[in-house]
Design a protein around this motif. Structure first.
Motif, PDB file in Angstrom:
ATOM      1  N   GLY A  10       0.861  -1.307  -0.106  1.00  0.00           N
ATOM      2  CA  GLY A  10      -0.149  -0.060   0.047  1.00  0.00           C
ATOM      3  C   GLY A  10       0.907   1.229   0.006  1.00  0.00           C
ATOM      4  O   GLY A  10       2.058   1.173   0.099  1.00  0.00           O
ATOM      5  N   VAL A  11       0.327   2.423   0.036  1.00  0.00           N
ATOM      6  CA  VAL A  11       1.281   3.641  -0.054  1.00  0.00           C
ATOM      7  C   VAL A  11       1.472   3.845   1.378  1.00  0.00           C
ATOM      8  O   VAL A  11       0.886   3.560   2.392  1.00  0.00           O
ATOM      9  N   ALA A  12       2.597   4.746   1.589  1.00  0.00           N
ATOM     10  CA  ALA A  12       3.261   5.069   2.582  1.00  0.00           C
ATOM     11  C   ALA A  12       3.377   3.830   3.623  1.00  0.00           C
ATOM     12  O   ALA A  12       2.529   4.116   4.649  1.00  0.00           O
ATOM     13  N   PRO A  13       4.017   3.067   3.466  1.00  0.00           N
ATOM     14  CA  PRO A  13       4.222   1.920   4.476  1.00  0.00           C
ATOM     15  C   PRO A  13       4.460   2.397   5.805  1.00  0.00           C
ATOM     16  O   PRO A  13       5.291   3.152   5.868  1.00  0.00           O
ATOM     17  N   LYS A  14       3.918   1.363   6.667  1.00  0.00           N
ATOM     18  CA  LYS A  14       4.052   1.756   8.252  1.00  0.00           C
ATOM     19  C   LYS A  14       5.117   0.733   8.770  1.00  0.00           C
ATOM     20  O   LYS A  14       5.558   0.879   9.869  1.00  0.00           O
ATOM     21  N   PHE A  15       5.356  -0.182   8.138  1.00  0.00           N
ATOM     22  CA  PHE A  15       6.020  -1.516   8.633  1.00  0.00           C
ATOM     23  C   PHE A  15       6.897  -1.810   7.522  1.00  0.00           C
ATOM     24  O   PHE A  15       6.443  -1.845   6.096  1.00  0.00           O
ATOM     25  N   SER A  16       8.125  -2.681   7.614  1.00  0.00           N
ATOM     26  CA  SER A  16       8.902  -3.308   6.716  1.00  0.00           C
ATOM     27  C   SER A  16       9.307  -4.604   7.358  1.00  0.00           C
ATOM     28  O   SER A  16       9.516  -4.918   8.111  1.00  0.00           O
ATOM     29  N   VAL A  17       9.398  -5.425   6.254  1.00  0.00           N
ATOM     30  CA  VAL A  17       9.866  -6.862   6.585  1.00  0.00           C
ATOM     31  C   VAL A  17      11.029  -7.197   5.520  1.00  0.00           C
ATOM     32  O   VAL A  17      10.987  -6.893   4.337  1.00  0.00           O
ATOM     33  N   ILE A  18      12.137  -7.377   6.143  1.00  0.00           N
ATOM     34  CA  ILE A  18      13.351  -7.788   5.419  1.00  0.00           C
ATOM     35  C   ILE A  18      13.597  -9.019   5.465  1.00  0.00           C
ATOM     36  O   ILE A  18      13.794  -9.881   6.379  1.00  0.00           O
ATOM     37  N   TRP A  19      13.534  -9.862   4.246  1.00  0.00           N
ATOM     38  CA  TRP A  19      13.382 -11.179   4.205  1.00  0.00           C
ATOM     39  C   TRP A  19      14.630 -11.844   3.505  1.00  0.00           C
ATOM     40  O   TRP A  19      14.823 -11.609   2.221  1.00  0.00           O
ATOM     41  N   LEU A  20      15.297 -12.673   3.895  1.00  0.00           N
ATOM     42  CA  LEU A  20      16.762 -13.155   3.352  1.00  0.00           C
ATOM     43  C   LEU A  20      16.340 -14.432   2.972  1.00  0.00           C
ATOM     44  O   LEU A  20      15.840 -15.457   3.590  1.00  0.00           O
ATOM     45  N   HIS A  21      16.647 -14.656   1.581  1.00  0.00           N
ATOM     46  CA  HIS A  21      16.540 -16.250   1.043  1.00  0.00           C
ATOM     47  C   HIS A  21      17.675 -17.199   1.273  1.00  0.00           C
ATOM     48  O   HIS A  21      18.465 -17.022   2.300  1.00  0.00           O
ATOM     49  N   GLY A  22      17.424 -18.606   0.736  1.00  0.00           N
ATOM     50  CA  GLY A  22      18.411 -19.553   1.301  1.00  0.00           C
ATOM     51  C   GLY A  22      19.486 -19.662   0.643  1.00  0.00           C
ATOM     52  O   GLY A  22      19.719 -18.892  -0.585  1.00  0.00           O
ATOM     53  N   LEU A  23      20.258 -20.510   0.460  1.00  0.00           N
ATOM     54  CA  LEU A  23      21.583 -20.826  -0.188  1.00  0.00           C
ATOM     55  C   LEU A  23      21.486 -21.039  -1.695  1.00  0.00           C
ATOM     56  O   LEU A  23      20.347 -22.000  -2.127  1.00  0.00           O
ATOM     57  N   PHE A 110      10.443  -6.037  10.701  1.00  0.00           N
ATOM     58  CA  PHE A 110      10.269  -7.521  10.806  1.00  0.00           C
ATOM     59  C   PHE A 110      11.752  -8.096  10.220  1.00  0.00           C
ATOM     60  O   PHE A 110      11.734  -7.502   9.156  1.00  0.00           O
ATOM     61  N   LEU A 111      12.256  -8.965  10.812  1.00  0.00           N
ATOM     62  CA  LEU A 111      13.364  -9.652  10.032  1.00  0.00           C
ATOM     63  C   LEU A 111      13.103 -10.985   9.651  1.00  0.00           C
ATOM     64  O   LEU A 111      12.362 -11.835  10.733  1.00  0.00           O
ATOM     65  N   ALA A 112      12.988 -11.498   8.432  1.00  0.00           N
ATOM     66  CA  ALA A 112      12.238 -12.941   8.173  1.00  0.00           C
ATOM     67  C   ALA A 112      13.589 -13.555   7.173  1.00  0.00           C
ATOM     68  O   ALA A 112      14.264 -13.118   6.571  1.00  0.00           O
ATOM     69  N   GLY A 113      13.515 -15.105   7.326  1.00  0.00           N
ATOM     70  CA  GLY A 113      14.754 -15.759   6.536  1.00  0.00           C
ATOM     71  C   GLY A 113      14.206 -17.140   6.545  1.00  0.00           C
ATOM     72  O   GLY A 113      13.549 -17.728   7.275  1.00  0.00           O
ATOM     73  N   PHE A 114      14.551 -17.731   5.313  1.00  0.00           N
ATOM     74  CA  PHE A 114      14.634 -19.135   5.324  1.00  0.00           C
ATOM     75  C   PHE A 114      15.772 -19.924   5.005  1.00  0.00           C
ATOM     76  O   PHE A 114      16.763 -19.190   4.409  1.00  0.00           O
ATOM     77  N   SER A 115      16.057 -20.969   5.867  1.00  0.00           N
ATOM     78  CA  SER A 115      17.342 -21.835   5.876  1.00  0.00           C
ATOM     79  C   SER A 115      18.522 -20.963   6.244  1.00  0.00           C
ATOM     80  O   SER A 115      18.470 -20.376   7.297  1.00  0.00           O
ATOM     81  N   GLN A 116      19.313 -20.546   5.139  1.00  0.00           N
ATOM     82  CA  GLN A 116      20.697 -19.665   5.686  1.00  0.00           C
ATOM     83  C   GLN A 116      20.047 -18.148   6.170  1.00  0.00           C
ATOM     84  O   GLN A 116      20.509 -17.715   6.998  1.00  0.00           O
TER      85      GLN A 116
END
Length: 223
Positions: A10-23, A110-116
């Motif tokens: 949406g416009v003007a985000p109020k939250f962020s999610v930084i999502w790290l992928h796997g190997l 939020f910090l999110a990640g899968f595997s590595q």
């Protein structure tokens, strides 16, 4: 700064999610999960999916691929690439700082990640100096655990943690994830743990559970 794929709900985000992928994957890997994950009544969220740097991976014969750190053997928790992990922690800090500069306070990231990626958000997030909204670790484990007790952040001792794992995961065995869960609980962290009858992957039930968990965190942050 790492290159990233980005989407805003949406416009003007109020939250962020930084999502790290796997190997071996890249920032495009989890972009398709966003429409399945979000609920219509949530505030606008910016999802940031960074691409890890390309580096040689020892366990794969030195083949170069995107990775947050080197894997030296099939026993992934042994002989950990501490230098690589700590370098990627600095890159994660840069990503958090950019979101803060763009108007999202750390307490709404939020910090999110899968595997590595899950290993990275646990190790980096629990050391981050400012309070985070939450840490999401899917099919991962806790590296550099022995140093965490002295290096962890006071601000994030109460950070909500969502951990999920496949019971028949052949890549990151579930007992390794459970070991990290128990280690964190023994340090006093509140870990919301989920197990599913799957391999090294993500399933629909897991996405639903994560949506419910994130919804609760978003509600508490906006009250």
């Amino acid at each position: 700064m790492l290159d990233c794929v980005q989407t805003e709900t949406g416009v003007a985000p109020k939250f962020s999610v930084i999502w790290l992928h796997g190997l071996g994957a890249d920032g495009n890997d989890f972009g398709p999960i966003v429409p399945e994950l979000i609920a219509r009544d949530w505030p606008a969220i910016r999802f940031v999916f960074p691409h890890a740097r390309v580096r040689p991976i020892s366990v794969n014969g030195g083949a170069r691929m995107r990775a947050w750190y080197d894997i030296t053997g099939f026993e992934i928790a042994q002989r950990q690439d501490e230098a690589g992990i700590r370098y990627s922690m600095t890159e994660l800090e840069e990503l958090i700082a950019r979101e803060v500069e763009r108007g999202i306070p750390s307490s709404r990231i939020f910090l999110a990640g899968f595997s590595q990626g899950a290993a990275m958000v646990l190790s980096g997030g629990l050391r981050h100096a400012q309070r985070l909204a939450g840490i999401i670790a899917l099919s991962g484990y806790l590296p550099l655990a022995d140093a965490l007790a002295t290096e962890r952040s006071e601000e994030n001792r109460g950070v909500p943690i969502f951990m999920a794992h496949g019971s028949v995961d052949p890549i990151v065995p579930q007992p390794l994830g459970m070991l990290g869960r128990d280690f964190l609980r023994n340090l006093g962290y509140g870990v919301d743990w989920h197990s599913y009858p799957m391999a090294h992957q993500v399933c629909a039930e897991e996405i639903l559970d994560l949506r419910n968990w994130m919804g609760a965190q978003l509600a508490s942050a906006t009250d």
